[in-house]
Design a protein around this motif. Structure first.
Motif, short mmCIF file in Angstrom:
data_model
loop_
_atom_site.label_atom_id
_atom_site.label_comp_id
_atom_site.label_asym_id
_atom_site.label_seq_id
_atom_site.Cartn_x
_atom_site.Cartn_y
_atom_site.Cartn_z
N MET A 1 12.93 -5.43 35.92
CA MET A 1 13.22 -6.56 36.79
C MET A 1 12.12 -6.78 37.82
SD MET A 1 15.89 -8.14 35.88
CE MET A 1 16.19 -9.11 37.36
N ALA A 2 11.50 -5.68 38.29
CA ALA A 2 10.44 -5.83 39.28
C ALA A 2 9.25 -6.58 38.68
CB ALA A 2 9.99 -4.46 39.78
N SER A 3 8.94 -6.31 37.41
CA SER A 3 7.83 -7.02 36.75
C SER A 3 8.15 -8.50 36.62
CB SER A 3 7.56 -6.41 35.38
OG SER A 3 7.11 -5.08 35.50
N LEU A 4 9.40 -8.81 36.30
CA LEU A 4 9.83 -10.20 36.22
C LEU A 4 9.74 -10.85 37.60
CD1 LEU A 4 11.07 -12.63 34.78
CD2 LEU A 4 13.33 -11.61 35.16
N ALA A 5 10.11 -10.10 38.64
CA ALA A 5 10.07 -10.63 40.00
C ALA A 5 8.65 -11.00 40.39
CB ALA A 5 10.64 -9.59 40.97
N SER A 6 7.67 -10.20 39.98
CA SER A 6 6.28 -10.51 40.34
C SER A 6 5.83 -11.81 39.67
CB SER A 6 5.35 -9.36 39.93
OG SER A 6 5.26 -9.25 38.52
N LEU A 7 6.34 -12.08 38.47
CA LEU A 7 6.02 -13.34 37.80
C LEU A 7 6.68 -14.51 38.54
CD1 LEU A 7 6.45 -12.31 34.05
CD2 LEU A 7 4.32 -12.61 35.31
N SER B 1 5.85 -14.80 66.96
CA SER B 1 5.51 -16.13 66.46
C SER B 1 6.08 -16.29 65.05
CB SER B 1 3.99 -16.33 66.44
OG SER B 1 3.36 -15.33 65.64
N ARG B 2 6.11 -17.52 64.56
CA ARG B 2 6.68 -17.76 63.23
C ARG B 2 5.93 -16.97 62.17
NH1 ARG B 2 6.54 -23.93 62.13
NH2 ARG B 2 4.53 -23.70 63.16
N PRO B 3 6.64 -16.28 61.29
CA PRO B 3 5.96 -15.46 60.28
C PRO B 3 5.05 -16.30 59.38
CG PRO B 3 8.31 -14.95 60.37
CD PRO B 3 8.10 -16.19 61.20
N LEU B 4 3.84 -15.83 59.18
CA LEU B 4 2.92 -16.52 58.29
C LEU B 4 3.24 -16.18 56.84
CD1 LEU B 4 -0.35 -15.96 60.36
CD2 LEU B 4 1.10 -18.00 60.30
N ARG B 5 2.89 -17.06 55.94
CA ARG B 5 3.32 -16.95 54.55
C ARG B 5 3.02 -15.59 53.90
NH1 ARG B 5 0.59 -18.37 49.72
NH2 ARG B 5 2.00 -18.76 47.97
N PRO B 6 1.80 -15.04 54.01
CA PRO B 6 1.56 -13.75 53.36
C PRO B 6 2.44 -12.63 53.89
CG PRO B 6 -0.51 -14.84 53.88
CD PRO B 6 0.57 -15.59 54.59
N VAL B 7 2.80 -12.69 55.16
CA VAL B 7 3.68 -11.67 55.74
C VAL B 7 5.07 -11.79 55.12
CG1 VAL B 7 4.74 -10.81 57.86
CG2 VAL B 7 2.36 -11.61 57.89
N THR B 8 5.56 -13.01 54.99
CA THR B 8 6.89 -13.20 54.39
C THR B 8 6.87 -12.84 52.91
OG1 THR B 8 6.47 -15.55 53.94
CG2 THR B 8 7.52 -14.99 56.04
N LEU B 9 5.74 -13.03 52.24
CA LEU B 9 5.64 -12.62 50.84
C LEU B 9 5.75 -11.10 50.71
CD1 LEU B 9 2.85 -15.01 49.48
CD2 LEU B 9 5.25 -14.96 48.79
N GLY B 10 5.19 -10.39 51.67
CA GLY B 10 5.33 -8.94 51.66
C GLY B 10 6.78 -8.53 51.83
N ALA B 11 7.50 -9.24 52.72
CA ALA B 11 8.92 -8.94 52.92
C ALA B 11 9.71 -9.24 51.66
CB ALA B 11 9.46 -9.76 54.10
N THR C 1 5.53 -3.82 42.98
CA THR C 1 4.49 -2.88 43.39
C THR C 1 3.41 -3.62 44.17
OG1 THR C 1 3.11 -3.20 41.43
CG2 THR C 1 4.89 -1.57 41.27
N GLU C 2 2.56 -2.86 44.83
CA GLU C 2 1.46 -3.47 45.58
C GLU C 2 0.55 -4.26 44.64
OE1 GLU C 2 -0.55 -0.41 47.71
OE2 GLU C 2 1.22 0.14 48.90
N THR C 3 0.27 -3.70 43.49
CA THR C 3 -0.62 -4.38 42.53
C THR C 3 0.02 -5.66 42.02
OG1 THR C 3 -1.58 -2.27 41.84
CG2 THR C 3 -1.85 -4.14 40.35
N GLU C 4 1.30 -5.61 41.72
CA GLU C 4 1.99 -6.81 41.25
C GLU C 4 1.99 -7.90 42.31
OE1 GLU C 4 5.26 -4.88 38.14
OE2 GLU C 4 5.70 -4.95 40.29
N LEU C 5 2.20 -7.51 43.55
CA LEU C 5 2.22 -8.49 44.63
C LEU C 5 0.84 -9.11 44.83
CD1 LEU C 5 3.74 -9.92 46.88
CD2 LEU C 5 3.21 -7.98 48.39
#
Length: 221
Positions: free
Chosen positions: A1-7, A120-130, A138-142
């Motif tokens: 499921m994690a691999s699907l999530a990265s897609l 301040s309002r979360p910037l997009r890359p930060v929210t993508l990490g969340a 995984t870090e590589t998938e992200l």
């Protein structure tokens, strides 16, 4: 499921409002960029904006795995490396959509609730990490998802701004693979916010400032 999530993270149909964003293509077209120069724009973005944002997303994912979760240092590092206000505003607007999805999926997850602690309002890359933490990628998938999203965003916007053969978009992305692979490797190598590369492109920043003043536009940036 994690691999699907990265897609799913790299899919332009993810319901986070990214269809409103052209990754700098519309401002470039307004400045005179022609269709034959899109591959060059992709390469430039991969060596500047994309590697920085992918690194931020990975750093945010690492922060999301700590207790307590603190996105402050990485949020501040990215803001400092995004000197143009319209680009910060666009990132915050896109971040709102990603955060909304993360809250819908896991409202009580520490990685999600910690976003509210930012000054301040979360910037997009930060929210993508969340969101990556919620989806257990995984870090590589992200990193791959963020870099690929940059490519597909421009390729998709090109169909509206500079119409042509849709197969060209696929060819552009495939041709950009070596630079995309470099961006992923460079992003994963960043170990702390103070080491975040300040890879900005002055010309695209100027275009972003001009774009923000236009009254007629298809994309926010």
């Amino acid at each position: 499921m994690a691999s699907l999530a990265s897609l799913l993270l790299g899919d332009g149909r993810l319901p986070v409002g990214a269809y409103t964003y052209s990754a700098g293509l519309e401002p470039a077209v307004e400045a005179g960029l022609t269709r034959d120069r899109i591959p060059a724009l992709l390469k430039a973005r991969l060596h500047t904006t994309a590697v920085t944002e992918a690194a931020v997303a990975v750093l945010a994912l690492r922060a999301a795995r700590q207790d307590p979760v603190d996105y402050g240092p990485v949020q501040e590092a990215l803001a400092a490396r995004t000197p143009v206000a319209p680009q910060r505003e666009a990132s915050a607007a896109l971040g709102r959509g990603v955060r909304r999805l993360a809250r819908r999926l896991a409202p009580d997850h520490p990685a999600v609730t910690a976003l509210a602690a930012l000054s301040s309002r979360p910037l997009r890359p930060v929210t993508l990490g969340a969101l990556g933490a919620v989806l257990k990628v995984t870090e590589t998938e992200l990193a791959h998802a963020v870099v690929y999203d940059e490519l597909q965003t421009i390729a998709s916007a090109a169909l509206k701004l500079l119409p042509g053969d849709p197969l060209d978009s696929v060819a552009w992305i495939l041709a950009a693979e070596p630079d995309a692979a470099w961006a992923v490797t460079a992003a994963l190598a960043v170990r702390s916010p103070d080491r975040l590369p300040a890879r900005t492109a002055p010309l695209t920043e100027q275009w972003a400032l001009e774009h923000a003043r236009r009254e007629r536009r298809l994309f926010l940036a």
